[in-house]
Design an enzyme around this catalytic site. Structure first.
Site, mmCIF file in Angstrom:
data_model
loop_
_atom_site.group_PDB
_atom_site.id
_atom_site.type_symbol
_atom_site.label_atom_id
_atom_site.label_comp_id
_atom_site.label_asym_id
_atom_site.label_seq_id
_atom_site.Cartn_x
_atom_site.Cartn_y
_atom_site.Cartn_z
ATOM 1 N N CYS A 98 14.006 2.919 -8.326
ATOM 2 C CA CYS A 98 12.638 2.394 -8.369
ATOM 3 C C CYS A 98 12.339 1.609 -9.643
ATOM 4 O O CYS A 98 11.365 0.856 -9.699
ATOM 5 C CB CYS A 98 11.626 3.526 -8.209
ATOM 6 S SG CYS A 98 11.860 4.491 -6.690
ATOM 7 N N HIS B 126 4.854 0.497 -10.298
ATOM 8 C CA HIS B 126 5.663 0.950 -9.169
ATOM 9 C C HIS B 126 4.750 1.747 -8.236
ATOM 10 O O HIS B 126 4.008 2.621 -8.671
ATOM 11 C CB HIS B 126 6.811 1.822 -9.675
ATOM 12 C CG HIS B 126 7.520 2.571 -8.596
ATOM 13 N ND1 HIS B 126 7.927 1.986 -7.419
ATOM 14 C CD2 HIS B 126 7.888 3.875 -8.514
ATOM 15 C CE1 HIS B 126 8.521 2.890 -6.665
ATOM 16 N NE2 HIS B 126 8.505 4.045 -7.299
ATOM 17 N N ASN C 242 6.242 3.815 -0.718
ATOM 18 C CA ASN C 242 7.163 3.599 -1.824
ATOM 19 C C ASN C 242 8.347 2.772 -1.330
ATOM 20 O O ASN C 242 9.170 3.258 -0.557
ATOM 21 C CB ASN C 242 7.640 4.951 -2.356
ATOM 22 C CG ASN C 242 8.541 4.832 -3.567
ATOM 23 O OD1 ASN C 242 9.016 3.751 -3.904
ATOM 24 N ND2 ASN C 242 8.796 5.949 -4.233
#
EC number: 2.3.1.180
Length: 319
Positions: A113, A246, A276
């Site tokens: 990520c 993020h 996500n």
């Protein structure tokens, strides 16, 4: 000294959109449960024929069009992904082929990520050193293929997508300052421990996550790296026009903004629509904020992300 600035952005989300209500028909969960804990309402899932390189290439085409740059002008391609098309070659070289580009360096960055932060900082270094003039930086993931769809604690959190930026050389700093960190002591908090051996998958091929451990670590380190970048750049939090984080969990994002003394009206938030998307989440959010007019030229942005490894980082830039 050369400087790197963003010339254009682009993104791509697969056509299939899966809501929390649809998931609730397949597993023991509910829209209320998912929304309260994560802020996620829906996610996009890649079609069976789509590969990570397909998503990446489409986002790249849109970014190049936005920048007014022809593909043949690109002299560096970096793809941040934890879900490559294959063991090798790199997804970046596959994207290179799909865009009709040849000859320039093309490689993948794997920091999950935080991958887009790592890729963006790497491309900046190439441009500052004079080794590249026009870089294509892409975050692309198909996480739907590495989650266990019977595990409600993880499968509801992730989606697929790709985002891209075109970086070019400029006289004034676009990327002002960046900071990257990693700490392998925390690798067991978030991992996919499988590997290929003797023609078979060895180990668990599904994502494993300690949710509470990840949450605590992420809140602490994202706040710290944000302060670190701002302090080293000589910029106060009040000077930041937008945080582009993020998009993992709304509560983590809220905690980071609060720590910096900024309201959620200063945050580009897309987690509700995208879930996500790992390395794709920051460029997806960046493109969304630019395309809807919230992010404007001359504004100061703080990008930050954290992922398995653990790896994390932040980039301060003037758009």
């Amino acid at each position: 000294m050369h400087h790197a600035r963003i010339l254009g952005t682009g993104s791509y989300l697969p056509a299939r959109r899966v809501t929390n209500e649809e998931l609730a028909q397949r597993i023991d969960t509910s829209d209320e449960w998912i929304t309260a804990r994560t802020g996620i309402k829906a996610r996009h899932l890649a079609a069976g024929h789509e590969k990570t390189s397909d998503l990446a290439a489409e986002a790249a085409r849109r970014a190049l069009s936005d920048a007014g740059i022809a593909a043949e002008q690109v002299d560096l391609i970096i793809v941040a992904t934890a879900t490559p098309d294959m063991q090798f070659p790199s997804t970046a070289t596959i994207v290179q082929q799909k865009l009709g580009i040849s000859g320039c360096p093309a490689f993948d960055v794997q920091a999950v990520c935080a991958g887009f932060m790592y890729a963006l900082t790497t491309a900046q270094a190439y441009i500052k050193s004079g080794m590249a003039q026009t870089a294509l930086v892409i975050g692309a993931e198909i996480f739907s293929r590495i989650v266990d769809w019977n595990d409600r604690s993880t499968c509801v959190l992730f989606g697929d997508g790709a985002g891209a930026v075109v970086l070019g050389r400029g006289e004034e700093a676009g990327i002002v300052h960046s900071k990257l960190h990693a700490d392998g002591r925390y690798l067991d908090l978030l991992k996919v421990p499988a590997q290929m051996a003797d023609g078979a998958v060895c180990g668990t091929p599904f994502l494993q996550m300690d949710g509470q451990g990840v949450f605590k670590f992420a809140v602490k380190q994202l706040a710290a790296v944000a302060e670190e970048v701002l302090a080293e750049a000589g910029v106060s939090a009040a000077d930041v026009d937008w945080i582009v984080p993020h998009q993992a969990n709304r509560r983590i994002i809220e905690a980071t903004a609060k720590h910096l003394g900024l309201g959620m009206d200063k945050v580009i938030l897309t987690v509700a629509d995208h879930a996500n998307t790992s390395a794709a989440s920051i460029p997806l959010a960046l493109d969304a904020g630019i395309k809807d007019g919230r992010i404007r030229r001359g504004q100061t942005l703080l990008l930050e992300g954290i992922g398995g490894g653990f790896a994390w980082g932040a980039v301060l830039l003037r758009y």
